[in-house]
Design a protein around this motif. Structure first.
Motif, mmCIF file in Angstrom:
data_model
loop_
_atom_site.group_PDB
_atom_site.id
_atom_site.type_symbol
_atom_site.label_atom_id
_atom_site.label_comp_id
_atom_site.label_asym_id
_atom_site.label_seq_id
_atom_site.Cartn_x
_atom_site.Cartn_y
_atom_site.Cartn_z
ATOM 1 N N THR A 452 0.856 -1.179 0.000
ATOM 2 C CA THR A 452 0.000 0.000 0.000
ATOM 3 C C THR A 452 0.893 1.230 0.000
ATOM 4 O OG1 THR A 452 -1.842 1.111 1.124
ATOM 5 C CG2 THR A 452 -0.181 0.086 2.517
ATOM 6 N N ASP A 453 0.301 2.428 -0.027
ATOM 7 C CA ASP A 453 1.095 3.649 -0.094
ATOM 8 C C ASP A 453 0.766 4.622 1.032
ATOM 9 O OD1 ASP A 453 -1.444 4.240 -0.942
ATOM 10 O OD2 ASP A 453 -0.839 5.424 -2.687
ATOM 11 N N VAL A 454 0.199 4.107 2.130
ATOM 12 C CA VAL A 454 -0.201 4.983 3.229
ATOM 13 C C VAL A 454 0.924 5.115 4.244
ATOM 14 C CG1 VAL A 454 -1.178 3.217 4.769
ATOM 15 C CG2 VAL A 454 -2.158 5.530 4.743
ATOM 16 N N GLU A 455 0.929 6.199 5.010
ATOM 17 C CA GLU A 455 1.986 6.486 5.975
ATOM 18 C C GLU A 455 1.993 5.474 7.119
ATOM 19 O OE1 GLU A 455 1.238 10.369 7.490
ATOM 20 O OE2 GLU A 455 -0.589 9.815 8.561
ATOM 21 N N ASN A 456 3.166 5.341 7.771
ATOM 22 C CA ASN A 456 3.328 4.357 8.844
ATOM 23 C C ASN A 456 2.411 4.619 10.031
ATOM 24 O OD1 ASN A 456 5.301 2.982 7.444
ATOM 25 N ND2 ASN A 456 6.987 4.112 8.370
ATOM 26 N N ALA A 457 2.079 5.889 10.267
ATOM 27 C CA ALA A 457 1.280 6.244 11.449
ATOM 28 C C ALA A 457 -0.222 6.111 11.210
ATOM 29 C CB ALA A 457 1.601 7.680 11.880
ATOM 30 N N TYR A 458 -0.615 5.471 10.146
ATOM 31 C CA TYR A 458 -2.025 5.418 9.751
ATOM 32 C C TYR A 458 -2.916 4.860 10.861
ATOM 33 C CZ TYR A 458 -6.056 4.460 6.694
ATOM 34 O OH TYR A 458 -7.302 4.424 6.119
ATOM 35 N N PHE A 459 -2.468 3.814 11.541
ATOM 36 C CA PHE A 459 -3.287 3.183 12.576
ATOM 37 C C PHE A 459 -3.091 3.792 13.960
ATOM 38 C CE2 PHE A 459 -2.986 -0.642 9.665
ATOM 39 C CZ PHE A 459 -4.308 -0.586 9.265
ATOM 40 N N SER A 460 -2.156 4.734 14.112
ATOM 41 C CA SER A 460 -1.857 5.241 15.453
ATOM 42 C C SER A 460 -1.989 6.751 15.595
ATOM 43 C CB SER A 460 -0.430 4.836 15.861
ATOM 44 O OG SER A 460 0.525 5.363 14.968
ATOM 45 N N ARG A 461 -2.202 7.468 14.507
ATOM 46 C CA ARG A 461 -2.285 8.925 14.611
ATOM 47 C C ARG A 461 -3.512 9.345 15.416
ATOM 48 N NH1 ARG A 461 -3.170 9.239 8.107
ATOM 49 N NH2 ARG A 461 -5.424 8.816 8.035
ATOM 50 N N ALA A 462 -3.425 10.520 16.013
ATOM 51 C CA ALA A 462 -4.492 10.974 16.910
ATOM 52 C C ALA A 462 -5.753 11.355 16.143
ATOM 53 C CB ALA A 462 -3.990 12.157 17.733
ATOM 54 N N ASP A 463 -5.587 12.005 14.992
ATOM 55 C CA ASP A 463 -6.733 12.473 14.215
ATOM 56 C C ASP A 463 -6.966 11.579 12.998
ATOM 57 O OD1 ASP A 463 -7.084 14.662 15.914
ATOM 58 O OD2 ASP A 463 -5.562 15.809 14.829
ATOM 59 N N ASN A 464 -8.225 11.253 12.754
ATOM 60 C CA ASN A 464 -8.605 10.482 11.576
ATOM 61 C C ASN A 464 -7.800 9.187 11.467
ATOM 62 O OD1 ASN A 464 -10.080 9.902 9.281
ATOM 63 N ND2 ASN A 464 -8.808 11.163 7.933
ATOM 64 N N ARG A 465 -7.839 8.414 12.524
ATOM 65 C CA ARG A 465 -7.092 7.152 12.577
ATOM 66 C C ARG A 465 -7.674 6.153 11.585
ATOM 67 N NH1 ARG A 465 -6.063 4.462 18.362
ATOM 68 N NH2 ARG A 465 -4.811 6.376 18.492
ATOM 69 N N GLY A 466 -6.787 5.426 10.914
ATOM 70 C CA GLY A 466 -7.211 4.441 9.925
ATOM 71 C C GLY A 466 -7.762 3.181 10.555
ATOM 72 N N ARG A 467 -8.535 2.429 9.756
ATOM 73 C CA ARG A 467 -9.154 1.192 10.229
ATOM 74 C C ARG A 467 -8.856 0.061 9.253
ATOM 75 N NH1 ARG A 467 -12.991 5.148 10.384
ATOM 76 N NH2 ARG A 467 -14.046 4.339 8.506
ATOM 77 N N LEU A 468 -8.673 -1.124 9.803
ATOM 78 C CA LEU A 468 -8.551 -2.330 8.979
ATOM 79 C C LEU A 468 -9.938 -2.922 8.797
ATOM 80 C CD1 LEU A 468 -6.610 -4.554 7.711
ATOM 81 C CD2 LEU A 468 -7.026 -5.785 9.854
ATOM 82 N N LEU A 469 -10.295 -3.208 7.569
ATOM 83 C CA LEU A 469 -11.581 -3.835 7.260
ATOM 84 C C LEU A 469 -11.340 -5.282 6.872
ATOM 85 C CD1 LEU A 469 -13.142 -1.000 5.049
ATOM 86 C CD2 LEU A 469 -13.206 -1.238 7.540
ATOM 87 N N ILE A 470 -12.091 -6.183 7.477
ATOM 88 C CA ILE A 470 -11.977 -7.604 7.161
ATOM 89 C C ILE A 470 -13.319 -8.262 7.458
ATOM 90 C CG2 ILE A 470 -11.161 -8.364 9.438
ATOM 91 C CD1 ILE A 470 -9.146 -10.182 7.900
ATOM 92 N N ASN A 471 -13.617 -9.352 6.804
ATOM 93 C CA ASN A 471 -14.919 -10.009 6.933
ATOM 94 C C ASN A 471 -15.261 -10.303 8.390
ATOM 95 O OD1 ASN A 471 -13.232 -10.710 4.589
ATOM 96 N ND2 ASN A 471 -15.131 -11.579 3.768
#
Length: 708
Positions: A452-471
């Motif tokens: 993927t091409d997203v930043e390393n802090a995607y899952f840990s940043r304070a604002d607009n934290r990323g989510r993993l989607l899985i079944n």
């Protein structure tokens, strides 16, 4: 939350305050802590169902609080001196009823009686009084402190409160709070009323009050708390935070782990503490693990003083929360849930690609610093004279070992740090997952990798934290662990053997999304199959014992000379940090003394740095006895070489113990650094006596004469 936000600063100063009064040192006794909360407050008739209850469960449905079983208020009593005195004062936020108050103490009785807490309730009614405004503090001179005024709210005062005799000073009190509060929901204000008035400093310092803001461990590490040029203020010592990994388990819930990377000079509170891993619930630390755990159990020895790891367990299931944590908030219960929790956390830390890269980077930096000015010529001559010493050496070259990706100029492995995007634009599976699917043994976990091409802090940043989607069915049947580093997303699936059966298969899709994305980025569908249990071969691999040199079949002395690798890297320690010719030198670490010999810093992967105390009293005594610079330098070289050999011998014994006893790390791994320091101290006191005097009093002639 921005610590310099004037609104938050003003709010905390007026509404959330901890004041420290009374004793300042052990000779004077113990201090008092007063907690001021200008919040909801309680009416006096409700005290027995709120402040004074033990089983009402009034906070059970409030997710961000700790006292769901009303144990917080009673839990502090055992630390309130011998008599357990605590004052409670409160008025409900509407201000329609008077202030209520009571005093709690330990019921007087025989020492062998079970302790019972009782509260003051004359004639069966909580006392109350009318007053528009309360001023809970006064200065050393007895003046009313106008900085805090309350119309409603709550005041709790703990008398003779014992936070530990090492933490009676204001700095000590703050450091205790730092170790136990990773973050605060709202900032609060610390006020020490025990200071000597200083008119020159003006403001509250002129009144003998030392005011400090408090935002929690994370803010203290990553941002300076300086509000003035006061040298005693705390500077930021953290460089950045990195995402370590996360897990979503059906039984435990969600666990999120991140690490704060520290500068080389760690803060004082960490120097005096061995804790490096902090498990928190809603910002409050529940359990701590030491630098020994990080070094020995997780395999990151170079990071034991370069990271603080924060394990956020706020999203455990209600059942897991009760099974994992002990009531003392200092230990994990020895239950199946507690054991599973600890094992999962350890696995996430050990498998972290971000920590592995950081480990390599720090180890390379330390080796480079240590070898820049060092010459191993004398040690090489010693090895040439006595080949038995070669058995002590490792098979590692002391020169910098570059990572396989190459480069040492960036913050991560490779030529520079990965520069990812704020939100991902693609997610693409690696390997043969799409074409052939993935077989997972029912007794093992299996990684699934995607680019993927997203930043390393995607899952840990304070604002607009990323989510993993899985079944959803995958979440139900598998433990799911996630890592993201340098453009690679790794998802570990671990089958739940109690639910799944061999032969079952699932169609899976993985996605990433945050709130700024209209649609998630997803992989294509792929198949996951459950297969038979994998057989784990625990047998030891066979080793070939070739002779030294490049001719494995040759007898000793017939092959070519083998290169002597693994010469111990050496750094000299001096009390003032002065330079020593032909050696890298550093200033004594805090707490070091002239009687100390040194210590060994294990950087992992067979790399170690030997720190030797140049200003050791025994070394300087022998050096001063010599006439002329050459004679003095000879003594110093004997001391350095002798220390390296003796410390090498200790390391060899340590490695042999670790290889022969698989429980060695569990039994004493936390204390290995202490053992190394003790061994070096003993070696420093005897190495010169042996090297200087044994050749003078013992030789072949004297031994032969005694035999005759």
């Amino acid at each position: 939350m921005e610590p310099r936000d004037p609104w938050l600063k003003d709010f905390s100063q007026k509404n959330l305050v901890i004041g420290i009064t009374g004793a300042k040192n052990k000779a004077q006794g113990l201090p008092c802590y007063t907690f001021v909360d200008n919040g909801e407050g309680q009416s006096s008739e409700d005290f027995e169902e709120t402040f004074l209850s033990l089983s009402a469960g009034t906070k059970k449905k409030i997710p961000f609080v700790q006292g769901k079983f009303n144990m917080g208020s009673s839990g502090v009593l055992r630390y309130c001196g011998k008599e357990w005195y605590k004052l409670i004062l409160s008025r409900r936020y509407d201000g329609e009823k008077p202030w209520g108050w009571t005093l709690v103490r330990r019921r007087p009785g025989n020492e062998d009686d079970l302790p019972v807490a009782e509260y003051f309730i004359p004639n069966g009614v909580i006392p109350s009084f009318e007053e528009d405004y309360m001023y809970p503090f006064q200065t050393l001179k007895g003046k009313r402190y106008d900085g805090i005024m309350m119309h409603t709210g709550t005041v709790i005062k703990l008398y003779d409160y014992n936070v530990g005799t090492a933490h009676l000073s204001f700095r000590g009190a703050r450091e205790t709070m730092i170790e136990n509060l990773v973050e605060t929901i709202l900032p609060f204000r610390l006020l020490d009323f025990r200071q000597k008035p200083d008119a020159k400093r003006g403001g509250e310092r002129a009144e003998g009050i030392d005011p400090r803001p408090f935002y929690g461990m994370e803010f203290l590490l990553l941002r300076s708390h300086k509000e003035s040029d006061d040298a005693d203020e705390d500077e930021a010592v953290g460089e950045k935070d990195i995402f370590v990994g996360s897990v979503e388990d059906k039984d435990l819930g969600k666990i999120h782990i991140k690490a704060i990377v520290l500068k080389r000079e760690i803060p004082g509170w960490l120097k005096y503490s061995s804790n490096r891993v902090f498990h928190s619930v809603n910002g409050q630390v529940q359990f701590k693990q030491t630098r020994g755990y990080l070094s020995q159990s997780c395999g990151f020895p170079a990071l034991k003083d370069r990271v603080v790891i924060i394990v956020d367990a706020s999203s455990l299931t209600f059942k897991a929360h009760n099974e994992v944590w002990k009531g003392d908030r200092e230990h994990i219960s020895n239950t199946l849930g507690g054991e599973k929790y600890k094992n999962l956390v350890t696995q996430i830390i050990k498998e972290s690609a971000a920590l592995k890269d950081l480990q390599n980077k720090v180890a390379q930096q330390e080796l480079k610093r240590s070898t820049e000015a060092e010459s191993n010529q004398l040690f090489q001559k010693l090895v040439d004279a006595d080949r038995n010493l070669a058995d002590l050496l490792s098979n590692r070259n002391p020169k910098i070992r570059l990572p396989s990706s190459g480069g040492d100029g960036g913050d991560e492995s490779g030529s520079g740090e990965f520069d990812g995007k704020f939100s991902p634009t693609f997610l693409r599976l690696e390997g043969y997952a799409l074409e052939k699917g993935i077989d997972i043994p029912i007794n093992q976990k299996r990684p699934i990798s995607a680019r993927t091409d997203v930043e390393n802090a995607y899952f840990s940043r304070a604002d607009n934290r990323g989510r993993l989607l899985i079944n959803d069915n995958i979440k139900e049947c598998f433990g799911v662990r996630t890592q993201l580093h340098s453009g690679r997303l790794t998802v570990y699936l671990e089958p739940n053997a109690d639910i799944l059966e061999v032969g079952q298969s699932f169609t899976v899709k993985i996605g990433l999304q945050d709130d700024s994305m209209p649609l998630a980025v997803e992989t294509e569908n792929f198949v996951v199959r459950i297969v038979e249990r994998a057989v784990i071969d625990k047998g030891k691999s066979k080793k070939t014992n070739n002779r030294s040199g490049d001719g494995g079949e040759n007898e000793s002395g017939q092959g070519k000379d083998a290169p002597t690798l693994g010469l111990p890297v050496c750094v000299l320690l001096t009390h003032d940090g002065r330079e020593i010719a032909r050696h890298t030198s550093e200033k004594w670490p805090e707490g070091f003394k002239e009687s100390d010999g040194g210590y060994v810093d294990d950087l992992g992967d067979g790399n170690r740095v030997y720190y030797i105390n140049y200003d050791n009293s025994y070394h300087l005594k022998y050096r001063d006895q010599q006439r002329g610079k050459v004679a003095k330098d000879v003594v110093t070289e004997k001391y350095i070489l002798g220390m390296r050999i003796l410390m090498l011998g200790f390391e060899q014994s340590l490695r042999a113990l670790e290889q022969s006893d698989r429980h060695a790390n569990e039994n004493f791994g936390e204390f290995v650094d202490d053992f190394r320091k003790i061994a070096a101290k003993g070696a420093a006191s005897t190495v010169l006596a042996l090297s200087e005097n044994l050749p003078k009093i013992i030789d072949a002639a004297s031994v032969q004469q005694e035999d005759e």
